[in-house]
Design an enzyme around this catalytic site. Sequence first.
Site: not given
Length: 217
Positions: A120, A138
Amino acid sequence: MTKDQIFEFFRLLAEDNPDPQTELEYGNAYQLVVAVALSAQATDVGVNKATRALFAKVKTPQQMLELGEEGLREHIKTIGLFNSKAKNVIALSRLLVDEYGGKVPDSREELVKLPGVGRKTANVVLNCWFGQETFAVDTHIFRVGNRTGLAKGKTPEQVEAKLEKRVPAPFRLGAHHWLILHGRYVCKARTPECWRCPVVDLCSFKKKVLEKPKGRV
């Protein structure tokens, strides 16, 4: 959602916010890596408060090493998990100096080798600094993808794969920002503010909150 609906979904988000940006503050690629690494389980607002003074002093991995772990901890002690984050930032700074000449690599494969940098974080850096079409999933994007029907998945990786497949060309670079900001400010976890949502008519969520609750600011 159909292809046409997905195109319209992003067209409306783009119309509402033509130039979406990350809310993290940074001045270069290295500071962005640090800011994103610090933002895990923390808010962008909290990270920015801690990094303003830090980034005024530290602009390179070498300067971070000179500051040291104890000095870094003092700057970021208001952020959750600051002890382990300080260790990771010092370690990733050391690796950048030793292996990359102090420069941030521009590939996911190399970025995830840095301590404290997962997929991420790497995707955020690639998108925000290097202008690559990545989708950093997220909690906000995971929720929006599943709730709206845009990209359903049981894991962040599954949602990312769906977005990679479905987001149309004109919107691929900004999609990550539009979805995060939409989840943060409109499609909120507890009570989605459907009454002011620009894509409400395209959303498949069945429990829409179409009237603003009394007393809500």
